[in-house]
Design a protein around this motif. Structure first.
Motif, PDB file in Angstrom:
ATOM      1  N   ARG A  42     -13.033   4.440  45.266  1.00  0.00           N
ATOM      2  CA  ARG A  42     -11.973   4.744  45.745  1.00  0.00           C
ATOM      3  C   ARG A  42     -10.729   3.632  45.786  1.00  0.00           C
ATOM      4  O   ARG A  42      -9.818   3.584  45.367  1.00  0.00           O
ATOM      5  CB  ARG A  42     -12.030   5.052  47.218  1.00  0.00           C
ATOM      6  N   ASN A  83     -18.980   4.762  46.455  1.00  0.00           N
ATOM      7  CA  ASN A  83     -17.664   5.590  46.694  1.00  0.00           C
ATOM      8  C   ASN A  83     -16.620   4.752  47.217  1.00  0.00           C
ATOM      9  O   ASN A  83     -15.455   5.139  47.003  1.00  0.00           O
ATOM     10  CB  ASN A  83     -18.033   6.783  47.729  1.00  0.00           C
ATOM     11  N   ASP A 104     -18.655  12.224  45.758  1.00  0.00           N
ATOM     12  CA  ASP A 104     -18.824  11.878  46.963  1.00  0.00           C
ATOM     13  C   ASP A 104     -20.310  12.157  47.576  1.00  0.00           C
ATOM     14  O   ASP A 104     -21.084  11.316  48.125  1.00  0.00           O
ATOM     15  CB  ASP A 104     -18.048  12.557  47.886  1.00  0.00           C
ATOM     16  N   SER A 117      -9.265  14.987  43.700  1.00  0.00           N
ATOM     17  CA  SER A 117     -10.549  13.957  43.487  1.00  0.00           C
ATOM     18  C   SER A 117     -11.731  14.688  42.970  1.00  0.00           C
ATOM     19  O   SER A 117     -11.880  16.115  43.335  1.00  0.00           O
ATOM     20  CB  SER A 117     -10.862  13.262  44.740  1.00  0.00           C
ATOM     21  N   GLU A 149     -14.846  15.698  44.124  1.00  0.00           N
ATOM     22  CA  GLU A 149     -15.374  15.737  45.422  1.00  0.00           C
ATOM     23  C   GLU A 149     -17.240  15.626  45.181  1.00  0.00           C
ATOM     24  O   GLU A 149     -17.947  15.358  46.025  1.00  0.00           O
ATOM     25  CB  GLU A 149     -15.207  16.702  46.222  1.00  0.00           C
TER      26      GLU A 149
END
Length: 124
Positions: free
Chosen positions: A94, A90, A82, A77, A79
């Motif tokens: 997702r 987020n 995030d 992913s 990151e």
């Protein structure tokens, strides 16, 4: 406990079981390949099934472990997103990733079933 919560827990347990089973399959593949090396090069026995079986089992292990990986967010992913995105964005990101994964899995399952039907009809 609601039925949806029971369903998600059962599905998580099933995915975890398949994740561990895929690890066993990978170890089994390693054993098959070691066997092939021993009998082919040291014992001089002809071999013709080990590589194909190992490839098939590794493909199976890959697909079995995909749900476990998705369950634990173990896939690659971004990151950095995030930290940059809000919690709401987020969650949306997702969810979109989950929907994309579901789409890919559904396509593979559909085509696999189609190929299975074709092979069954042809007597293969």
């Amino acid at each position: 406990m609601t039925s949806w919560l029971r369903f998600t827990r059962a599905l998580a347990a099933l995915n975890t079981g398949f994740g561990y089973l895929s690890g066993f399959v990978i170890v089994f593949c390693a054993g098959i390949l070691v066997f092939e090396v021993v009998v082919r090069y040291w014992l001089r026995w002809p071999t013709d099934w080990e590589i194909e079986l190992a490839v098939m089992l590794l493909i199976i292990a890959t697909f079995m472990s995909a749900a476990y990986t998705q369950l634990h967010r173990g896939h690659v992913s971004i990151e950095v997103l995030d930290g940059l995105l809000s919690p709401r964005m987020n969650r949306i990101r997702r969810t979109l990733a989950d929907l994309l994964s579901l789409t890919v899995c559904a396509f593979v399952a559909w085509k696999s079933w189609e190929f299975f039907g074709e092979a069954w009809g042809d007597g293969r």
